[in-house]
Scaffold this motif. Structure first.
Motif, PDB file in Angstrom:
ATOM      1  N   ASP A 224       0.833  -1.118   0.027  1.00 22.98           N
ATOM      2  CA  ASP A 224      -0.136  -0.132  -0.018  1.00 22.98           C
ATOM      3  C   ASP A 224       1.036   1.116   0.099  1.00 22.98           C
ATOM      4  O   ASP A 224       1.733   1.374   0.860  1.00 22.98           O
ATOM      5  CB  ASP A 224      -0.916  -0.307   1.414  1.00 22.98           C
ATOM      6  CG  ASP A 224      -2.008   0.727   1.309  1.00 22.98           C
ATOM      7  OD1 ASP A 224      -2.409   1.422   0.260  1.00 22.98           O
ATOM      8  OD2 ASP A 224      -2.415   1.380   2.413  1.00 22.98           O
ATOM      9  N   ASN A 225       0.411   2.112  -0.762  1.00 20.12           N
ATOM     10  CA  ASN A 225       1.550   3.302  -1.095  1.00 20.12           C
ATOM     11  C   ASN A 225       2.954   3.000  -1.023  1.00 20.12           C
ATOM     12  O   ASN A 225       3.774   3.590  -0.308  1.00 20.12           O
ATOM     13  CB  ASN A 225       1.173   4.315   0.291  1.00 20.12           C
ATOM     14  CG  ASN A 225       1.814   5.653   0.064  1.00 20.12           C
ATOM     15  OD1 ASN A 225       2.110   6.107  -0.959  1.00 20.12           O
ATOM     16  ND2 ASN A 225       2.115   6.237   1.413  1.00 20.12           N
ATOM     17  N   GLN A 226       3.221   2.004  -1.998  1.00 18.04           N
ATOM     18  CA  GLN A 226       4.823   1.635  -2.154  1.00 18.04           C
ATOM     19  C   GLN A 226       5.160   0.671  -1.238  1.00 18.04           C
ATOM     20  O   GLN A 226       6.279   0.715  -1.030  1.00 18.04           O
ATOM     21  CB  GLN A 226       5.447   2.797  -2.776  1.00 18.04           C
ATOM     22  CG  GLN A 226       5.056   3.414  -4.022  1.00 18.04           C
ATOM     23  CD  GLN A 226       6.041   4.707  -4.260  1.00 18.04           C
ATOM     24  OE1 GLN A 226       7.015   4.286  -4.454  1.00 18.04           O
ATOM     25  NE2 GLN A 226       5.629   5.710  -4.335  1.00 18.04           N
ATOM     26  N   SER A 227       4.161   0.605  -0.004  1.00 17.07           N
ATOM     27  CA  SER A 227       5.030   0.060   1.168  1.00 17.07           C
ATOM     28  C   SER A 227       4.649  -1.254   1.774  1.00 17.07           C
ATOM     29  O   SER A 227       3.312  -1.484   1.433  1.00 17.07           O
ATOM     30  CB  SER A 227       4.833   0.989   2.274  1.00 17.07           C
ATOM     31  OG  SER A 227       5.097   2.256   2.104  1.00 17.07           O
ATOM     32  N   TYR A 228       5.429  -1.884   2.050  1.00 24.29           N
ATOM     33  CA  TYR A 228       5.157  -3.349   2.779  1.00 24.29           C
ATOM     34  C   TYR A 228       4.925  -2.939   4.353  1.00 24.29           C
ATOM     35  O   TYR A 228       5.992  -2.379   4.750  1.00 24.29           O
ATOM     36  CB  TYR A 228       6.004  -4.512   2.499  1.00 24.29           C
ATOM     37  CG  TYR A 228       6.408  -4.727   0.945  1.00 24.29           C
ATOM     38  CD1 TYR A 228       5.305  -5.481   0.320  1.00 24.29           C
ATOM     39  CD2 TYR A 228       7.282  -4.268   0.347  1.00 24.29           C
ATOM     40  CE1 TYR A 228       5.436  -5.893  -0.961  1.00 24.29           C
ATOM     41  CE2 TYR A 228       7.381  -4.716  -1.118  1.00 24.29           C
ATOM     42  CZ  TYR A 228       6.380  -5.547  -1.695  1.00 24.29           C
ATOM     43  OH  TYR A 228       6.435  -5.663  -2.906  1.00 24.29           O
ATOM     44  N   LYS A 229       4.251  -3.571   5.160  1.00 29.09           N
ATOM     45  CA  LYS A 229       3.924  -3.248   6.682  1.00 29.09           C
ATOM     46  C   LYS A 229       4.456  -4.285   7.310  1.00 29.09           C
ATOM     47  O   LYS A 229       4.114  -5.448   7.184  1.00 29.09           O
ATOM     48  CB  LYS A 229       2.496  -2.898   6.916  1.00 29.09           C
ATOM     49  CG  LYS A 229       1.860  -2.134   6.040  1.00 29.09           C
ATOM     50  CD  LYS A 229       1.437  -0.753   6.258  1.00 29.09           C
ATOM     51  CE  LYS A 229       0.952   0.067   5.455  1.00 29.09           C
ATOM     52  NZ  LYS A 229       1.494   1.336   5.286  1.00 29.09           N
ATOM     53  N   PHE A 230       5.319  -4.065   8.363  1.00 33.53           N
ATOM     54  CA  PHE A 230       6.014  -4.993   9.277  1.00 33.53           C
ATOM     55  C   PHE A 230       5.429  -4.545  10.714  1.00 33.53           C
ATOM     56  O   PHE A 230       5.123  -3.401  11.027  1.00 33.53           O
ATOM     57  CB  PHE A 230       7.308  -5.078   9.026  1.00 33.53           C
ATOM     58  CG  PHE A 230       7.851  -5.786   7.701  1.00 33.53           C
ATOM     59  CD1 PHE A 230       8.277  -7.000   7.646  1.00 33.53           C
ATOM     60  CD2 PHE A 230       8.204  -4.976   6.694  1.00 33.53           C
ATOM     61  CE1 PHE A 230       8.680  -7.579   6.624  1.00 33.53           C
ATOM     62  CE2 PHE A 230       8.450  -5.571   5.307  1.00 33.53           C
ATOM     63  CZ  PHE A 230       8.840  -6.882   5.495  1.00 33.53           C
TER      64      PHE A 230
END
Lengths: 265, 65
Positions: A224-230
């Protein structure tokens, strides 16, 4: 100054500057497309990283020049990449102080808030591993410890019908067996003779910091929004007012399709 | 001010102008495609410096006339 000389100098300067601009634009395109399918991104406290950022919530964190301190359970951060990748090898350098378990998760489903969680630190297993009293076998990500050398391989142990109460597991599912779990509530049971876990014992550095490596498949991860969430999970910090984990570096090595694979050459 | 400095400033100004426009377009198309990799402030400062040099040179040469 002769006019010819000025013109030739001007041409040289012009050639140099335009070449420099072209190289810069080429460099930017390379960084965004990543045609070789491999890139490395760093986070070091005190440095503003576009790639690994958004550590939240702020009340569970303390940011200093040398390290970022996690003071509460469940802390989130983003890995922002210029394009999608297939796999990430995450390396963390941290000091867990007295914490028992530290895990890292990758967001798989935003709607269900489902994370794929992998362990990076388990104090119990580390102690058994380092004590020298237990026989150790490792195969891939699986670690098997036995108090007495009964089994010669992990497969032999899995094929046996070992009594459930003698086995403790961590991040491992033994079919049809309800074994004791080595989590934050674990109390050592004298009957426990075998430990099996999907876990890699972290490397201890000279200054008491640990280094752990994790592999995550990014293909089915939320982006999402070029981001992977950790997420960093420290169950011991849930209700505790004390304790903390200091993180001094996070390295994300990402792997994806190369330009040859992309164009199926 | 030497004429060679003026020539250099003129060339730098042109290249930086094109560069900054290209970077702006890249950022508008895909946010985060330039600034994480390149110090845009540095580029803008050089561009501005070259513009100032050109202006000073022109003002001085007009004053001489």
């Amino acid at each position: 100054m002769p006019a010819d000389f000025m013109t030739s100098q001007r041409l040289k300067i012009r050639l140099f500057l335009w070449s420099f601009l072209l190289v810069t634009i080429g460099f930017l395109l390379w960084q965004n497309i990543v045609p070789n399918g491999h890139a490395v991104y760093w986070f070091k406290p005190g440095q503003n990283s576009w790639f690994i950022n958004s550590f939240e919530p702020k009340d569970r964190l303390k940011q200093a020049q040398q390290e970022i301190t996690v003071k509460g359970d469940l802390v989130y951060f983003n890995l922002k990449t210029p394009r999608a990748f297939d796999r990430v090898k995450l390396t963390l350098e941290y000091e867990p102080e007295d914490e028992l378990i530290v895990e890292v998760g990758l967001l798989r489903n935003k709607d269900l808030w489902r994370y794929e969680i992998k362990p990076i630190y388990n104090k119990f297993i580390n102690q058994f591993y380092q004590s020298g009293d237990w026989g150790v076998m490792e195969s891939g990500n699986t670690i098997f410890l036995q108090r007495q050398e009964t089994y010669s391989s992990i497969k032999q142990f899995l094929d046996s019908n070992q009594a459930t109460e003698t086995i403790a597991v961590y991040n491992y599912n033994l079919p049809n067996k309800q074994c004791q779990k080595i989590d934050e509530t674990f109390l050592f049971n004298k009957q426990t003779n075998y430990i099996i876990a999907n876990y890699q014992v972290p490397k201890l550095l000279a200054d008491n910091y640990y280094v752990s490596q994790l592999d995550f498949d990014l293909k089915s991860a939320e982006r999402d929004n070029q981001s992977y969430k950790f997420m960093i999970r420290v169950p011991g910090l849930k209700d505790s007012q004390t304790g903390e984990i200091k993180i001094r570096a996070i390295k994300a090595e990402v792997f994806g399709k190369t330009w040859r694979q992309f164009f199926k050459l | 001010m030497k004429k060679s400095v003026y020539i250099l400033a003129q060339e730098v100004f042109k290249v930086m102008l094109v560069g900054n426009v290209v970077f702006l377009i890249m950022e508008l198309i895909k946010p985060g495609s330039v600034w994480p990799f390149l110090n845009i402030i540095f580029w803008l400062i050089i561009w501005l410096a070259s513009a100032i040099i050109i202006v000073i040179f022109k003002v001085k040469s007009k004053a001489k006339m």
